[in-house]
Write a protein that holds these residues in place. Sequence first.
Motif, PDB file in Angstrom:
ATOM      1  N   MET A  83     101.683 -28.284  68.433  1.00  0.00           N
ATOM      2  CA  MET A  83     100.504 -29.111  68.167  1.00  0.00           C
ATOM      3  C   MET A  83     100.661 -30.521  68.739  1.00  0.00           C
ATOM      4  O   MET A  83      99.711 -31.105  69.245  1.00  0.00           O
ATOM      5  CB  MET A  83     100.231 -29.203  66.657  1.00  0.00           C
ATOM      6  N   ALA A  84     101.865 -31.062  68.679  1.00  0.00           N
ATOM      7  CA  ALA A  84     102.104 -32.412  69.208  1.00  0.00           C
ATOM      8  C   ALA A  84     102.191 -32.418  70.727  1.00  0.00           C
ATOM      9  O   ALA A  84     101.611 -33.283  71.387  1.00  0.00           O
ATOM     10  CB  ALA A  84     103.390 -32.978  68.609  1.00  0.00           C
ATOM     11  N   VAL A  85     102.893 -31.446  71.288  1.00  0.00           N
ATOM     12  CA  VAL A  85     103.139 -31.418  72.731  1.00  0.00           C
ATOM     13  C   VAL A  85     101.864 -31.107  73.512  1.00  0.00           C
ATOM     14  O   VAL A  85     101.599 -31.725  74.545  1.00  0.00           O
ATOM     15  CB  VAL A  85     104.247 -30.395  73.069  1.00  0.00           C
ATOM     16  N   PHE A  86     101.060 -30.171  73.025  1.00  0.00           N
ATOM     17  CA  PHE A  86      99.875 -29.734  73.755  1.00  0.00           C
ATOM     18  C   PHE A  86      98.582 -30.275  73.147  1.00  0.00           C
ATOM     19  O   PHE A  86      97.522 -29.673  73.288  1.00  0.00           O
ATOM     20  CB  PHE A  86      99.832 -28.207  73.815  1.00  0.00           C
ATOM     21  N   LYS A  87      98.674 -31.410  72.498  1.00  0.00           N
ATOM     22  CA  LYS A  87      97.523 -32.035  71.841  1.00  0.00           C
ATOM     23  C   LYS A  87      96.355 -32.174  72.829  1.00  0.00           C
ATOM     24  O   LYS A  87      96.545 -32.543  73.977  1.00  0.00           O
ATOM     25  CB  LYS A  87      97.958 -33.410  71.335  1.00  0.00           C
ATOM     26  N   ASP A  88      95.167 -31.868  72.373  1.00  0.00           N
ATOM     27  CA  ASP A  88      93.925 -31.977  73.147  1.00  0.00           C
ATOM     28  C   ASP A  88      93.796 -30.965  74.284  1.00  0.00           C
ATOM     29  O   ASP A  88      92.929 -31.111  75.130  1.00  0.00           O
ATOM     30  CB  ASP A  88      93.736 -33.390  73.726  1.00  0.00           C
ATOM     31  N   ASP A  89      94.659 -29.974  74.350  1.00  0.00           N
ATOM     32  CA  ASP A  89      94.547 -28.929  75.378  1.00  0.00           C
ATOM     33  C   ASP A  89      94.390 -27.585  74.662  1.00  0.00           C
ATOM     34  O   ASP A  89      95.363 -26.894  74.389  1.00  0.00           O
ATOM     35  CB  ASP A  89      95.784 -28.934  76.274  1.00  0.00           C
ATOM     36  N   VAL A 132     113.557 -28.126  73.476  1.00  0.00           N
ATOM     37  CA  VAL A 132     113.154 -28.202  74.886  1.00  0.00           C
ATOM     38  C   VAL A 132     111.683 -28.609  74.993  1.00  0.00           C
ATOM     39  O   VAL A 132     111.334 -29.488  75.792  1.00  0.00           O
ATOM     40  CB  VAL A 132     113.414 -26.857  75.610  1.00  0.00           C
ATOM     41  N   LEU A 133     110.837 -28.003  74.202  1.00  0.00           N
ATOM     42  CA  LEU A 133     109.416 -28.369  74.219  1.00  0.00           C
ATOM     43  C   LEU A 133     109.225 -29.847  73.867  1.00  0.00           C
ATOM     44  O   LEU A 133     108.504 -30.569  74.547  1.00  0.00           O
ATOM     45  CB  LEU A 133     108.633 -27.530  73.207  1.00  0.00           C
ATOM     46  N   ARG A 134     109.881 -30.265  72.815  1.00  0.00           N
ATOM     47  CA  ARG A 134     109.696 -31.629  72.326  1.00  0.00           C
ATOM     48  C   ARG A 134     110.241 -32.674  73.287  1.00  0.00           C
ATOM     49  O   ARG A 134     109.658 -33.742  73.452  1.00  0.00           O
ATOM     50  CB  ARG A 134     110.380 -31.765  70.960  1.00  0.00           C
ATOM     51  N   GLN A 135     111.346 -32.369  73.970  1.00  0.00           N
ATOM     52  CA  GLN A 135     112.013 -33.380  74.778  1.00  0.00           C
ATOM     53  C   GLN A 135     111.668 -33.346  76.262  1.00  0.00           C
ATOM     54  O   GLN A 135     111.901 -34.325  76.960  1.00  0.00           O
ATOM     55  CB  GLN A 135     113.529 -33.251  74.622  1.00  0.00           C
ATOM     56  N   THR A 136     111.133 -32.250  76.765  1.00  0.00           N
ATOM     57  CA  THR A 136     110.960 -32.163  78.216  1.00  0.00           C
ATOM     58  C   THR A 136     109.537 -31.934  78.701  1.00  0.00           C
ATOM     59  O   THR A 136     109.264 -32.128  79.875  1.00  0.00           O
ATOM     60  CB  THR A 136     111.844 -31.045  78.807  1.00  0.00           C
ATOM     61  N   VAL A 137     108.634 -31.510  77.838  1.00  0.00           N
ATOM     62  CA  VAL A 137     107.281 -31.198  78.290  1.00  0.00           C
ATOM     63  C   VAL A 137     106.405 -32.446  78.231  1.00  0.00           C
ATOM     64  O   VAL A 137     106.361 -33.139  77.219  1.00  0.00           O
ATOM     65  CB  VAL A 137     106.660 -30.067  77.446  1.00  0.00           C
ATOM     66  N   LEU A 138     105.731 -32.721  79.340  1.00  0.00           N
ATOM     67  CA  LEU A 138     104.795 -33.841  79.432  1.00  0.00           C
ATOM     68  C   LEU A 138     103.403 -33.300  79.697  1.00  0.00           C
ATOM     69  O   LEU A 138     103.233 -32.307  80.394  1.00  0.00           O
ATOM     70  CB  LEU A 138     105.167 -34.765  80.598  1.00  0.00           C
ATOM     71  N   ARG A 186     100.159 -38.428  80.245  1.00  0.00           N
ATOM     72  CA  ARG A 186      99.973 -38.831  78.854  1.00  0.00           C
ATOM     73  C   ARG A 186     101.256 -38.568  78.074  1.00  0.00           C
ATOM     74  O   ARG A 186     101.392 -37.562  77.374  1.00  0.00           O
ATOM     75  CB  ARG A 186      98.813 -38.059  78.232  1.00  0.00           C
ATOM     76  N   PRO A 187     102.227 -39.487  78.191  1.00  0.00           N
ATOM     77  CA  PRO A 187     103.485 -39.279  77.466  1.00  0.00           C
ATOM     78  C   PRO A 187     103.305 -39.494  75.970  1.00  0.00           C
ATOM     79  O   PRO A 187     102.517 -40.327  75.543  1.00  0.00           O
ATOM     80  CB  PRO A 187     104.421 -40.324  78.069  1.00  0.00           C
ATOM     81  N   ARG A 188     104.039 -38.739  75.190  1.00  0.00           N
ATOM     82  CA  ARG A 188     104.021 -38.925  73.740  1.00  0.00           C
ATOM     83  C   ARG A 188     104.908 -40.113  73.383  1.00  0.00           C
ATOM     84  O   ARG A 188     105.818 -40.477  74.110  1.00  0.00           O
ATOM     85  CB  ARG A 188     104.533 -37.664  73.048  1.00  0.00           C
ATOM     86  N   GLU A 189     104.646 -40.702  72.255  1.00  0.00           N
ATOM     87  CA  GLU A 189     105.382 -41.891  71.817  1.00  0.00           C
ATOM     88  C   GLU A 189     106.886 -41.626  71.704  1.00  0.00           C
ATOM     89  O   GLU A 189     107.698 -42.474  72.059  1.00  0.00           O
ATOM     90  CB  GLU A 189     104.831 -42.357  70.464  1.00  0.00           C
ATOM     91  N   ASP A 190     107.257 -40.428  71.251  1.00  0.00           N
ATOM     92  CA  ASP A 190     108.677 -40.123  71.068  1.00  0.00           C
ATOM     93  C   ASP A 190     109.417 -39.902  72.386  1.00  0.00           C
ATOM     94  O   ASP A 190     110.644 -39.854  72.406  1.00  0.00           O
ATOM     95  CB  ASP A 190     108.866 -38.921  70.140  1.00  0.00           C
ATOM     96  N   LEU A 191     108.696 -39.787  73.508  1.00  0.00           N
ATOM     97  CA  LEU A 191     109.358 -39.637  74.808  1.00  0.00           C
ATOM     98  C   LEU A 191     109.618 -40.973  75.485  1.00  0.00           C
ATOM     99  O   LEU A 191     110.428 -41.057  76.398  1.00  0.00           O
ATOM    100  CB  LEU A 191     108.512 -38.772  75.746  1.00  0.00           C
TER     101      LEU A 191
END
Length: 104
Positions: free
Chosen positions: A19-25, A65-71, A84-89
């Motif tokens: 939900m966080a990584v693919f937000k709005d898609d 891997v999803l949380r740390q590498t997917v943009l 659109r990078p997430r704040e935690d990246l």
Amino acid sequence: MGTRMKVLRVFKKLHRTRMAVFKDDDNVLAAARLKVNEEFRKNKNETCEENIQKMIKMGSDVEVVLRQTVLQMEHVGENKLLLRPREDLLLENVPYCDEPRKKS
């Protein structure tokens, strides 16, 4: 903690990360949801504790891997992408300085 609780924890964590990584898609959110559910459903009758622990480890690794590498990127023009990078990246590194250092 019981194995069942560990499995549920990884399942929920994967869904939260998706939900966080693919937000709005919406398309990718749905595809990721189906994939996570499919993999857990496929292995729900597993009884070998060793295999279950391996799958828990695999699920945790996939989540990292999803949380740390997917943009996320979005097409905004013919040859342009909007990142659109997430704040935690975003990492704080050495502060940027407009003026070069003077040698002493």
